[in-house]
Design a protein around this motif. Structure first.
Motif, short mmCIF file in Angstrom:
data_model
loop_
_atom_site.label_atom_id
_atom_site.label_comp_id
_atom_site.label_asym_id
_atom_site.label_seq_id
_atom_site.Cartn_x
_atom_site.Cartn_y
_atom_site.Cartn_z
N ARG A 57 0.83 -1.21 0.00
CA ARG A 57 0.00 0.00 0.00
C ARG A 57 0.86 1.25 0.00
O ARG A 57 0.63 2.17 -0.78
CB ARG A 57 -0.92 0.00 1.23
CG ARG A 57 -1.76 1.28 1.36
CD ARG A 57 -2.64 1.23 2.59
NE ARG A 57 -3.30 2.51 2.79
CZ ARG A 57 -2.80 3.53 3.49
NH1 ARG A 57 -1.59 3.40 4.05
NH2 ARG A 57 -3.46 4.67 3.61
N ARG A 58 1.86 1.34 0.89
CA ARG A 58 2.78 2.47 0.97
C ARG A 58 4.18 1.96 1.31
O ARG A 58 4.33 0.93 1.97
CB ARG A 58 2.37 3.47 2.08
CG ARG A 58 1.01 4.10 1.91
CD ARG A 58 1.01 5.21 0.85
NE ARG A 58 -0.34 5.40 0.36
CZ ARG A 58 -1.28 6.12 0.97
NH1 ARG A 58 -1.00 6.71 2.11
NH2 ARG A 58 -2.48 6.24 0.44
N PHE B 161 16.74 -8.63 -9.59
CA PHE B 161 16.92 -8.04 -8.26
C PHE B 161 17.51 -6.64 -8.36
O PHE B 161 17.17 -5.75 -7.58
CB PHE B 161 17.84 -8.95 -7.44
CG PHE B 161 18.31 -8.35 -6.14
CD1 PHE B 161 17.49 -8.31 -5.03
CD2 PHE B 161 19.61 -7.85 -6.02
CE1 PHE B 161 17.93 -7.76 -3.82
CE2 PHE B 161 20.06 -7.32 -4.83
CZ PHE B 161 19.22 -7.27 -3.72
N TYR B 162 18.39 -6.43 -9.31
CA TYR B 162 19.10 -5.16 -9.44
C TYR B 162 18.32 -4.11 -10.23
O TYR B 162 18.80 -2.98 -10.39
CB TYR B 162 20.46 -5.38 -10.11
CG TYR B 162 21.36 -6.32 -9.32
CD1 TYR B 162 22.02 -5.86 -8.18
CD2 TYR B 162 21.52 -7.65 -9.70
CE1 TYR B 162 22.84 -6.71 -7.45
CE2 TYR B 162 22.35 -8.50 -8.98
CZ TYR B 162 23.00 -8.02 -7.86
OH TYR B 162 23.80 -8.86 -7.12
N GLN B 163 17.14 -4.45 -10.71
CA GLN B 163 16.37 -3.55 -11.57
C GLN B 163 15.17 -2.98 -10.82
O GLN B 163 14.15 -3.64 -10.64
CB GLN B 163 15.91 -4.31 -12.83
CG GLN B 163 17.07 -4.86 -13.65
CD GLN B 163 16.63 -5.88 -14.69
OE1 GLN B 163 15.43 -6.11 -14.89
NE2 GLN B 163 17.59 -6.49 -15.36
N VAL B 164 15.30 -1.74 -10.36
CA VAL B 164 14.19 -1.04 -9.71
C VAL B 164 13.24 -0.56 -10.81
O VAL B 164 13.66 0.10 -11.76
CB VAL B 164 14.70 0.14 -8.87
CG1 VAL B 164 13.54 0.91 -8.26
CG2 VAL B 164 15.65 -0.36 -7.79
N LYS B 165 11.95 -0.88 -10.65
CA LYS B 165 10.96 -0.53 -11.67
C LYS B 165 9.97 0.50 -11.13
O LYS B 165 9.88 0.71 -9.92
CB LYS B 165 10.22 -1.80 -12.12
CG LYS B 165 11.11 -2.82 -12.80
CD LYS B 165 10.32 -4.03 -13.24
CE LYS B 165 11.21 -5.04 -13.96
NZ LYS B 165 10.45 -6.24 -14.40
N PRO B 166 9.23 1.15 -12.02
CA PRO B 166 8.22 2.11 -11.56
C PRO B 166 7.27 1.47 -10.56
O PRO B 166 6.85 0.32 -10.72
CB PRO B 166 7.50 2.51 -12.86
CG PRO B 166 8.54 2.33 -13.92
CD PRO B 166 9.33 1.12 -13.50
N SER B 167 6.93 2.22 -9.52
CA SER B 167 6.11 1.69 -8.44
C SER B 167 4.63 1.97 -8.68
O SER B 167 4.25 3.04 -9.16
CB SER B 167 6.53 2.31 -7.11
OG SER B 167 5.69 1.87 -6.06
N THR B 168 3.81 1.01 -8.31
CA THR B 168 2.36 1.20 -8.36
C THR B 168 1.83 1.74 -7.05
O THR B 168 0.66 2.12 -6.95
CB THR B 168 1.66 -0.13 -8.68
OG1 THR B 168 2.04 -1.11 -7.69
CG2 THR B 168 2.06 -0.63 -10.07
N ALA B 169 2.66 1.76 -6.02
CA ALA B 169 2.28 2.27 -4.70
C ALA B 169 3.08 3.53 -4.40
O ALA B 169 4.23 3.65 -4.82
CB ALA B 169 2.55 1.22 -3.62
N PRO B 170 2.51 4.49 -3.67
CA PRO B 170 3.27 5.69 -3.29
C PRO B 170 4.49 5.33 -2.45
O PRO B 170 4.41 4.50 -1.54
CB PRO B 170 2.25 6.50 -2.48
CG PRO B 170 0.91 6.03 -2.96
CD PRO B 170 1.10 4.57 -3.24
#
Length: 484
Positions: free
Chosen positions: A206-207, A386-395
């Protein structure tokens, strides 16, 4: 996060929702918590690919929400290190999370390898001589001995303690508590863990609050040097900018350079526990390690100008004493076996690719020490994702201390851009490692998690920019005109 040396949640069961009422939680007392909490444990396979194989017991603590009509999304605290016990930190962080605990359960899970969950602790003799405790080579030998001892334990397959596996454990706790979504608060290494949970289980989040951002691709031993050097330079800059400090320490940078140039040096120091004088050789690495510790907190770093001046005059007690401040207390203790199981698997294989320039003073000592220890340390499998941060769907709210020697704003800025439109990065210019406890930051943490989604990132955060840097320490009895 620390180099070699180096934050609990539910309601009264009678008022819980049906899914929570069925969870095997029992009343318990936890050090540092005033009120009774609820303790739970969960059996997990040591090796996920072999569910029929060795099992470990995962322990967690739930601090029940105070309100009768609580909200269904608990707050999970992910501890730092890597190697800290979240349960051991519960009493320390409860004052920061108190308002959140009015309507939400607070959950502290001892990540596998820490605290009560299949711990990978290395014995530490606090009464060893100063020469032994400051000897890097001896410390590395102790770690190799610890590795051999840990591998003989029933849960001693050191390849099974990666962040990826640990976050699968965390989701199992979520399921056992019956929560559809959870809020994550990660501190230091705990931010890496939170990002990995968000990657694997985005719909269950959620957050997210990331305090002191340690992204999965930061390559810890390399960034240690770069970021420690930057934090030390800030200490010098702050002294030069303050009239009283500049008057008392007009040649602070020169004194520091001369101090390093005069090492190694034979000194006599009193042991902090026994009080007995000891003769030892103080090395460059030992002094750099002693300086790096207080950089984590500006209130400790404020004593460095005087400690450096004293050391330049042959009095090393203050400098060596400051080095032990961060490691004091059980909550600060790291499970070093877990620490190296994580770093050796996730960071060391990428060391050759690291682009962080070595600090002028700190050089490559951390990277070299980790390389020697990790050479024979069993390494778990880390997926490329693991090393790839992706756009988040949660704030996601990211917090960085401008004076942090471990996870400064440059890491938070990069991760915030990658997380996308639902991320907001706040920098507290005069904070060190860990922002939640600074001034109004705890109020921002509460408002971010309590707000409706459309308002979560619309925080008025002007207050954090007004937090001052502590003035340089001045010994009692010395006026501003006094010289060290």
């Amino acid at each position: 996060m620390t180099p070699i040396q180096g934050l609990t949640l539910a309601v009264a069961l009678g008022l819980a929702a049906p899914a929570l009422a069925q969870t095997p939680l029992t009343p318990c007392r936890v050090d540092g918590l005033k009120n009774e909490a609820l303790c739970g444990q969960l059996s997990r396979p040591l090796e996920p690919a072999r569910p029929e194989g060795t099992k470990i017991s995962l322990h967690y603590v739930v601090v029940p929400a105070l309100a009768r009509r609580k909200l269904p999304d608990p707050v999970f605290l992910l501890a730092g290190g890597p190697g800290q016990s979240a349960i051991a930190l519960a009493g320390q962080v409860m004052p920061l999370l108190g308002r959140l605990g009015n309507r939400r359960d607070l959950v502290f899970v001892d990540q596998r390898g820490t605290g009560r969950s299949a711990p990978l602790n290395c014995d530490e003799d606090r009464r060893q001589s100063l020469a032994q405790s400051l000897d890097g080579a001896a410390q590395e030998t102790r770690m190799q001995q610890c590795r051999e001892a840990l591998m003989k334990l029933p849960h001693g397959d050191l390849r099974q303690y990666t962040t990826t596996i640990a976050m699968q454990d965390l989701d199992a706790v979520r399921l056992q508590l019956g929560a559809e979504q959870i809020n994550l608060i990660g501190a230091s290494y705990g931010t890496r863990a939170a990002l990995e949970y968000l990657r694997q289980f985005p719909q269950q989040v959620r957050r997210v609050i990331l305090d002191g951002v340690a992204p999965p691709d930061m390559v810890l031993p390399a960034s240690f040097s770069t970021d420690s050097q930057a934090a030390l330079e800030q200490v010098f800059d702050a002294c030069e900018a303050a009239a009283d400090c500049r008057l008392r320490h007009p040649q602070l940078r020169r004194d520091w350079a001369a101090l390093l140039a005069g090492l190694p040096k034979a000194v006599t120091l009193n042991h902090p526990l026994t009080g007995q004088p000891e003769r030892l050789t103080l090395t460059r690495d030992a002094v750099l390690g002693a300086v790096r510790g207080p950089l984590y907190m500006p209130s400790y770093a404020s004593a460095l100008p005087q400690a450096i001046a004293d050391a330049r005059q042959g009095r090393f007690e203050a400098l060596v004493g400051l080095s032990g401040l961060l490691g004091s207390g059980r909550s600060a203790k790291l499970a070093m076996g877990m620490h190296f199981s994580v770093v050796c698997a996730e960071d060391l294989p990428r060391l050759a690719q690291a682009s962080d320039p070595a600090g002028k003073d700190f050089g490559t000592q951390f990277a070299e020490a980790y390389t020697r220890i990790c050479k024979d340390w069993p390494r778990g499998r880390v997926p490329a994702e693991f090393y790839q941060v992706k756009p988040s769907t949660a704030p996601v709210l990211l917090l960085s201390g401008g004076a942090d020697p471990a996870t400064p704003p440059r890491h938070g800025e990069r991760v915030a851009k990658t997380l996308g439109a639902k991320a907001r990065h706040l920098t507290v210019p005069n904070a060190g490692h860990g922002v939640m406890g600074q001034g109004c930051a705890r109020e921002l943490v509460f408002r971010f998690i309590a707000a409706e989604e459309k308002d979560a990132l619309a925080l008025d955060a002007a207050c954090v920019s007004k937090i001052p840097r502590p003035p340089a320490f001045q010994p009692v009895g010395l006026g501003p005109e006094a010289r060290p």
